[in-house]
Design an enzyme around this catalytic site. Structure first.
Site: not given
Ligand code: NAD
Length: 364
Positions: A143, A223
């Site tokens: 970010y 994941d």
């Protein structure tokens, strides 16, 4: 007896409605326990843009820097959400204040109140007893990484995922310290099978772990973690992860607890911390007294504990919320078909119930 200066940043939408109750709760805690809390309100977000053309006026930033803690509502307005081309935006105020105050750790407890288990989309038996504390890195990663750009022909876009050992070590240390006061287990979430920055993350977390031999450290790929979180939430105690993985994982975790209106958060660094509900400005219900103020009220419990070290005072807030839920009081977002109509309260009514329990707690 503590004396503290607290800045309140109501922000936009339901922000002013919920921070009013956060402030009121802090006032009652101060009065019950003999502390002095001074409050000052400042502008941020759309409200600040309207008044000053900037989402974080200097005056707000200076006051925040000098304060002992900050209570924030939320920022955001449909005017910007519907027009991505607007250059001055409310969320810039939020990103800037986090960066300026060096708030590198976002802490989100996933608290599951037994009375609200029905509000989750997961089965009750998976949830009962689950208690997870997330540490999301907040000022680094993809970010903020440079370079970030769009190619001249517009066909290629680049973001950069970058972490330094220092950035990883300081948040890992906070997570391990917290684990020492809980069940002594840390899950560190990364994607070290693919990303070089994750390999640095894992290596650094392993180094920090050496200072905490009593804490069990488990590395998990993002994941798998996303899957395990809804498969078996009780396996987690403390979870530490990077900015983007944490953003996604904590929103997923919020659904374990059922409602956005119940979840508090703290963003801390080495100085002043910001305490805020995880929800946004909810323009769809703003001004209708439908907002659930409990996430903001629980954020004040985090403030009392983390920034002020006032554990008993913090617990008194959590106990008050627990008690009103046990008595069956609900706002619309956490009510169910079984909730009697006269137990569905508006923002001020439920806020007032919490305050009454802080003034006169029910003996355990
Ligand atoms: P949101 O969290 O504001 O709302 C999502 C849904 O949850 C809405 O239906 C809303 O009514 C409901 N909801 C949220 N908080 C509630 C509460 N306390 N009580 C009862 N119901 C509640 O998310 P969104 O709709 O995606 O975003 C709205 C605005 O908020 C946008 O402008 C967005 O950018 C901003 N936002 C700000 C923050 C922040 O300030 N930290 C976080 C997320 C979104």
């Amino acid at each position: 007896m503590a004396e503290k200066n607290i800045i309140v940043l109501p922000g936009d939408g339901i922000g002013p409605e919920v921070t009013a109750w956060g402030r009121k709760v802090l006032e009652e805690v101060a009065s019950r326990f003999g502390h002095t809390f001074h409050f000052e309100e400042k502008l941020i977000g759309h409200a600040a843009i309207e008044a000053t053309e900037t989402p974080l006026p200097d005056d707000t930033l200076e006051a925040c820097k000098k304060s002992d803690a900050i209570l924030l509502g939320a920022v955001g307005h449909p005017m910007y959400d519907n027009d991505p081309s607007r250059k001055v935006r409310p969320e810039q105020g939020l990103l800037k204040i986090r960066k300026e105050l060096g708030l590198y750790a976002n802490i989100r407890p996933i608290i599951i109140f037994d009375e609200l288990i029905h509000a989750s989309s997961l089965k009750s038996e998976l949830l009962r007893g689950a208690d997870i504390l997330f540490f999301r890195e907040l000022t680094g990663g993809i970010y903020f990484g440079e370079p970030r750009y769009r190619s001249d022909d517009g066909q290629i876009a680049v973001d950069t995922l970058k972490y330094s050992k220092m950035e990883v070590a300081r948040i890992a240390r906070k997570a391990f310290e917290a684990a020492m006061t809980r069940n002594k287990r840390v899950h560190s979430v990364d994607k070290a099978n693919v990303l070089e920055s994750s390999r640095l993350w894992r290596e650094t977390v392993n180094e920090v772990a050496q200072d905490f031999p009593e804490v069990e450290l488990i590395h998990m790929f993002i994941d798998n973690a996303a899957m395990q979180l809804i498969r078996q939430p009780k396996q987690f105690d403390v979870v530490v992860t990077g900015n983007m993985f944490g953003d996604i994982l904590t929103d997923e975790a919020s659904q374990i607890a059922g409602s956005l209106g119940m979840l508090p958060s703290a963003s801390v660094g080495d100085h002043t911390g910001i305490y805020e509900p995880i929800h946004g400005s909810a323009p769809d219900i703003a001004g209708q007294k439908l907002a659930n103020p409990l996430a903001t009220i629980l954020s004040t419990a985090l403030m009392l504990d983390i920034s002020f070290g006032l554990k008993e005072e913090s617990q008194s807030v959590i106990d008050a919320v627990d008690q009103i839920l046990k008595e069956g009081w609900r706002t619309k977002d956490i009510s169910s078909d079984e909730t009697p109509a006269d137990h569905v309260l508006d923002t001020d009514e439920i806020g007032n119930k919490v305050v009454q329990h802080i003034i006169s707690p029910v003996e355990a």
